[in-house]
Design an enzyme around this catalytic site. Structure first.
Site, PDB file in Angstrom:
ATOM      1  N   HIS A   1      -1.777  -1.018  -6.971  1.00 25.93           N
ATOM      2  CA  HIS A   1      -1.136  -0.119  -6.000  1.00 25.93           C
ATOM      3  C   HIS A   1      -2.096   0.165  -4.837  1.00 25.93           C
ATOM      4  O   HIS A   1      -1.692   0.180  -3.681  1.00 25.93           O
ATOM      5  CB  HIS A   1      -0.720   1.197  -6.670  1.00 25.93           C
ATOM      6  CG  HIS A   1       0.283   1.018  -7.780  1.00 25.93           C
ATOM      7  ND1 HIS A   1       1.388   0.214  -7.647  1.00 25.93           N
ATOM      8  CD2 HIS A   1       0.349   1.535  -9.041  1.00 25.93           C
ATOM      9  CE1 HIS A   1       2.093   0.240  -8.775  1.00 25.93           C
ATOM     10  NE2 HIS A   1       1.482   1.037  -9.632  1.00 25.93           N
TER      11      HIS A   1
ATOM     12  N   ARG B   1      16.185  -9.303  -7.996  1.00 27.14           N
ATOM     13  CA  ARG B   1      17.001  -8.118  -8.296  1.00 27.14           C
ATOM     14  C   ARG B   1      16.984  -7.183  -7.101  1.00 27.14           C
ATOM     15  O   ARG B   1      16.076  -7.231  -6.280  1.00 27.14           O
ATOM     16  CB  ARG B   1      16.382  -7.328  -9.468  1.00 27.14           C
ATOM     17  CG  ARG B   1      16.638  -7.848 -10.830  1.00 27.14           C
ATOM     18  CD  ARG B   1      16.162  -6.821 -11.853  1.00 27.14           C
ATOM     19  NE  ARG B   1      14.737  -6.549 -11.750  1.00 27.14           N
ATOM     20  CZ  ARG B   1      13.775  -7.317 -12.279  1.00 27.14           C
ATOM     21  NH1 ARG B   1      14.107  -8.399 -12.949  1.00 27.14           N
ATOM     22  NH2 ARG B   1      12.503  -6.994 -12.144  1.00 27.14           N
TER      23      ARG B   1
ATOM     24  N   ASN C   1       2.559  -5.305  -7.775  1.00 24.64           N
ATOM     25  CA  ASN C   1       1.218  -4.686  -7.770  1.00 24.64           C
ATOM     26  C   ASN C   1       0.562  -4.752  -9.149  1.00 24.64           C
ATOM     27  O   ASN C   1      -0.622  -5.068  -9.273  1.00 24.64           O
ATOM     28  CB  ASN C   1       1.305  -3.207  -7.360  1.00 24.64           C
ATOM     29  CG  ASN C   1       1.731  -3.026  -5.926  1.00 24.64           C
ATOM     30  OD1 ASN C   1       1.740  -3.965  -5.160  1.00 24.64           O
ATOM     31  ND2 ASN C   1       2.081  -1.801  -5.557  1.00 24.64           N
ATOM     32  N   GLY C   2       1.351  -4.425 -10.173  1.00 26.57           N
ATOM     33  CA  GLY C   2       0.821  -4.390 -11.545  1.00 26.57           C
ATOM     34  C   GLY C   2       0.338  -5.768 -11.972  1.00 26.57           C
ATOM     35  O   GLY C   2      -0.777  -5.929 -12.496  1.00 26.57           O
TER      36      GLY C   2
ATOM     37  N   TRP D   1       9.816   7.419 -12.164  1.00 23.04           N
ATOM     38  CA  TRP D   1       9.380   8.660 -12.821  1.00 23.04           C
ATOM     39  C   TRP D   1       9.186   8.440 -14.327  1.00 23.04           C
ATOM     40  O   TRP D   1       8.494   9.207 -14.986  1.00 23.04           O
ATOM     41  CB  TRP D   1      10.407   9.789 -12.614  1.00 23.04           C
ATOM     42  CG  TRP D   1      10.451  10.347 -11.227  1.00 23.04           C
ATOM     43  CD1 TRP D   1      11.485  10.240 -10.341  1.00 23.04           C
ATOM     44  CD2 TRP D   1       9.446  11.135 -10.553  1.00 23.04           C
ATOM     45  NE1 TRP D   1      11.183  10.890  -9.154  1.00 23.04           N
ATOM     46  CE2 TRP D   1       9.933  11.450  -9.273  1.00 23.04           C
ATOM     47  CE3 TRP D   1       8.170  11.590 -10.917  1.00 23.04           C
ATOM     48  CZ2 TRP D   1       9.211  12.200  -8.346  1.00 23.04           C
ATOM     49  CZ3 TRP D   1       7.450  12.338  -9.995  1.00 23.04           C
ATOM     50  CH2 TRP D   1       7.959  12.633  -8.735  1.00 23.04           C
TER      51      TRP D   1
ATOM     52  N   ASP E   1       6.996  -5.439  -4.604  1.00 27.45           N
ATOM     53  CA  ASP E   1       6.873  -5.602  -6.056  1.00 27.45           C
ATOM     54  C   ASP E   1       5.694  -6.511  -6.393  1.00 27.45           C
ATOM     55  O   ASP E   1       5.342  -7.392  -5.618  1.00 27.45           O
ATOM     56  CB  ASP E   1       8.192  -6.197  -6.597  1.00 27.45           C
ATOM     57  CG  ASP E   1       8.300  -6.044  -8.109  1.00 27.45           C
ATOM     58  OD1 ASP E   1       7.504  -5.286  -8.709  1.00 27.45           O
ATOM     59  OD2 ASP E   1       9.193  -6.692  -8.695  1.00 27.45           O
TER      60      ASP E   1
ATOM     61  N   TRP F   1      -0.488  -8.286 -10.109  1.00 32.66           N
ATOM     62  CA  TRP F   1      -1.634  -8.691  -9.272  1.00 32.66           C
ATOM     63  C   TRP F   1      -2.926  -8.138  -9.874  1.00 32.66           C
ATOM     64  O   TRP F   1      -3.923  -8.851 -10.001  1.00 32.66           O
ATOM     65  CB  TRP F   1      -1.420  -8.160  -7.859  1.00 32.66           C
ATOM     66  CG  TRP F   1      -2.437  -8.585  -6.844  1.00 32.66           C
ATOM     67  CD1 TRP F   1      -2.394  -9.702  -6.065  1.00 32.66           C
ATOM     68  CD2 TRP F   1      -3.640  -7.893  -6.476  1.00 32.66           C
ATOM     69  NE1 TRP F   1      -3.485  -9.753  -5.240  1.00 32.66           N
ATOM     70  CE2 TRP F   1      -4.271  -8.651  -5.478  1.00 32.66           C
ATOM     71  CE3 TRP F   1      -4.233  -6.710  -6.904  1.00 32.66           C
ATOM     72  CZ2 TRP F   1      -5.481  -8.268  -4.882  1.00 32.66           C
ATOM     73  CZ3 TRP F   1      -5.430  -6.321  -6.324  1.00 32.66           C
ATOM     74  CH2 TRP F   1      -6.043  -7.096  -5.330  1.00 32.66           C
TER      75      TRP F   1
ATOM     76  N   SER G   1      17.448  -3.742  -7.817  1.00 31.99           N
ATOM     77  CA  SER G   1      16.833  -2.554  -8.418  1.00 31.99           C
ATOM     78  C   SER G   1      17.270  -1.231  -7.786  1.00 31.99           C
ATOM     79  O   SER G   1      16.433  -0.378  -7.460  1.00 31.99           O
ATOM     80  CB  SER G   1      15.303  -2.668  -8.385  1.00 31.99           C
ATOM     81  OG  SER G   1      14.881  -3.808  -9.095  1.00 31.99           O
TER      82      SER G   1
ATOM     83  N   LEU H   1       8.514   2.361  16.361  1.00 37.60           N
ATOM     84  CA  LEU H   1       9.014   1.988  15.025  1.00 37.60           C
ATOM     85  C   LEU H   1       9.296   3.229  14.183  1.00 37.60           C
ATOM     86  O   LEU H   1       8.498   4.172  14.171  1.00 37.60           O
ATOM     87  CB  LEU H   1       7.955   1.126  14.313  1.00 37.60           C
ATOM     88  CG  LEU H   1       8.239   0.801  12.838  1.00 37.60           C
ATOM     89  CD1 LEU H   1       9.342  -0.251  12.718  1.00 37.60           C
ATOM     90  CD2 LEU H   1       6.984   0.321  12.126  1.00 37.60           C
TER      91      LEU H   1
ATOM     92  N   THR I   1      13.597   6.299  -8.330  1.00 38.97           N
ATOM     93  CA  THR I   1      13.948   7.336  -9.304  1.00 38.97           C
ATOM     94  C   THR I   1      13.474   6.902 -10.695  1.00 38.97           C
ATOM     95  O   THR I   1      12.956   7.705 -11.467  1.00 38.97           O
ATOM     96  CB  THR I   1      15.487   7.530  -9.310  1.00 38.97           C
ATOM     97  OG1 THR I   1      15.917   7.713  -7.968  1.00 38.97           O
ATOM     98  CG2 THR I   1      15.898   8.724 -10.129  1.00 38.97           C
ATOM     99  N   GLU I   2      13.655   5.604 -10.995  1.00 35.05           N
ATOM    100  CA  GLU I   2      13.282   5.078 -12.320  1.00 35.05           C
ATOM    101  C   GLU I   2      11.771   5.081 -12.527  1.00 35.05           C
ATOM    102  O   GLU I   2      11.296   5.133 -13.662  1.00 35.05           O
ATOM    103  CB  GLU I   2      13.825   3.647 -12.496  1.00 35.05           C
ATOM    104  CG  GLU I   2      15.344   3.549 -12.615  1.00 35.05           C
ATOM    105  CD  GLU I   2      16.100   3.758 -11.305  1.00 35.05           C
ATOM    106  OE1 GLU I   2      15.505   3.561 -10.217  1.00 35.05           O
ATOM    107  OE2 GLU I   2      17.287   4.139 -11.361  1.00 35.05           O
TER     108      GLU I   2
HETATM  109  C1  FPP Z   1       5.845  -2.148  -7.474  1.00 34.28           C
HETATM  110  O1  FPP Z   1       4.892  -2.901  -8.187  1.00 34.28           O
HETATM  111  C2  FPP Z   1       5.224  -1.176  -6.593  1.00 34.28           C
HETATM  112  C3  FPP Z   1       5.354   0.186  -6.688  1.00 34.28           C
HETATM  113  C4  FPP Z   1       6.179   0.822  -7.723  1.00 34.28           C
HETATM  114  C5  FPP Z   1       4.639   1.111  -5.788  1.00 34.28           C
HETATM  115  C6  FPP Z   1       4.422   0.698  -4.364  1.00 34.28           C
HETATM  116  C7  FPP Z   1       3.376   1.561  -3.797  1.00 34.28           C
HETATM  117  C8  FPP Z   1       2.394   1.183  -2.970  1.00 34.28           C
HETATM  118  C9  FPP Z   1       2.274  -0.165  -2.399  1.00 34.28           C
HETATM  119  C10 FPP Z   1       1.350   2.199  -2.623  1.00 34.28           C
HETATM  120  C11 FPP Z   1       1.292   2.675  -1.232  1.00 34.28           C
HETATM  121  C12 FPP Z   1       2.571   2.854  -0.550  1.00 34.28           C
HETATM  122  C13 FPP Z   1       2.751   3.563   0.593  1.00 34.28           C
HETATM  123  C14 FPP Z   1       4.088   3.559   1.221  1.00 34.28           C
HETATM  124  C15 FPP Z   1       1.692   4.381   1.224  1.00 34.28           C
HETATM  125  P1  FPP Z   1       4.923  -2.851  -9.784  1.00 34.28           P
HETATM  126  O2  FPP Z   1       4.013  -1.780 -10.241  1.00 34.28           O
HETATM  127  O3  FPP Z   1       6.339  -2.723 -10.264  1.00 34.28           O
HETATM  128  O4  FPP Z   1       4.333  -4.269 -10.133  1.00 34.28           O
HETATM  129  P2  FPP Z   1       4.687  -5.180 -11.416  1.00 34.28           P
HETATM  130  O5  FPP Z   1       6.144  -5.528 -11.296  1.00 34.28           O
HETATM  131  O6  FPP Z   1       3.800  -6.352 -11.229  1.00 34.28           O
HETATM  132  O7  FPP Z   1       4.364  -4.371 -12.625  1.00 34.28           O
END
Ligand code: FPP
Length: 248
Positions: free
Chosen positions: A39, A196, A24-25, A71, A22, A27, A198, A133, A68-69
């Site tokens: 991502h 959480r 990515n957004g 989507w 969690d 960051w 989730s 693995l 699922t969410e």
């Molecule tokens: C949650 O961060 C992350 C995701 C919903 C996607 C995870 C996907 C990757 C890391 C891409 C590559 C994965 C693989 C397995 C090749 P968020 O978007 O909810 O972040 P936020 O909570 O800061 O908005």
């Protein structure tokens, strides 16, 4: 400061680690960029975690890549994420094969575009015989979806006389889940300072040790995984028993 890796007791490794990736957004936003940039950079952390787990000898690593969410996110983010997932998996498959890593997925892949699901299946087939693995990608996964499917299948098998009520126990239920070939995780990590679950592996984490870190997923490195394992190893797992019972 000595590395967390040196503090790991190799004899007491968790055999299954699950991660809710969690942050990515957030960051990306911190750097003034679009969410997809987060991502994209999260892929580096997927590589770090996979390599670290494989090198240590962890048997299963489950990554929550798309729920699922998810989507319900904006259409552009969903398609960018799908494209990134499949491209990354395809690009990494030769490396996975070389390192004896087996790739499997859990989740409702029937919701994915047909072409995406087909490409994904080709990668899975290419690593099917590997014995190192097992990298489990949770894609279009949610625990309530999985449990609902299990209940439907159990009811159908009961109607078909293949399953008898008096035989149903916890193992029966585990065997109707998508994780039937996989032991329950001993350690679940969630990044980004959120506390959480989730909708992730709800049945399977009944006795799992939970570890939360403020590190955002794109910043998660091998050393962060080692730190989580050292923390896990410092805990006493009692499974409902007393401390005296488990230490005797
Ligand atoms: C949650 O961060 C992350 C995701 C919903 C996607 C995870 C996907 C990757 C890391 C891409 C590559 C994965 C693989 C397995 C090749 P968020 O978007 O909810 O972040 P936020 O909570 O800061 O908005």
């Amino acid at each position: 400061m000595s590395s967390y890796k040196e503090q790991i007791d190799k004899a007491r490794l968790p055999q299954h680690i699950a991660i809710i990736m969690d942050g990515n957004g957030r960051w990306a936003k911190k750097l003034g960029n679009q969410r997809i940039f987060g991502h994209q950079n999260g892929v580096t952390s997927v590589r770090e975690a996979t390599e670290a787990a494989a090198e240590l000898g962890v048997k299963f690593l489950t990554l929550y890549a798309f729920s699922t969410e998810n989507w319900n996110r904006p259409k552009e983010e969903v398609s960018a994420l799908m494209a990134l997932l499949v491209k990354t998996i395809e690009d990494e498959t030769p490396t996975l094969a070389k390192n004896n890593v087996k790739l499997i997925t859990i989740g409702d892949t029937s919701r994915m575009p047909a072409e995406t699901a087909k490409r994904l299946q080709q990668c899975i087939d290419q690593t099917a015989h590997n014995t190192g693995l097992c990298l489990v990608l949770a894609l279009s996964y949610s625990s309530r979806w999985e449990i609902t499917e299990a209940v439907k299948n159990m009811v159908q098998d009961s109607i078909d006389q293949k399953l008898h009520i008096e035989e149903i126990d916890e193992n029966t239920i585990s065997n109707y889940l998508t994780t039937k070939q996989i032991p329950d995780p001993e350690l679940l990590i969630r990044t980004s300072g959120e506390y959480r679950i989730s909708n992730f592996l709800l049945w399977q984490i009944a006795y799992t040790e939970l570890y939360f870190t403020d590190v955002l997923w794109p910043d998660f490195k091998k050393e962060d995984l080692y730190q989580a394992i050292v923390n896990y190893q410092s805990r006493e797992r009692r499974f409902g028993k007393t401390s005296e019972q488990v230490t005797q």
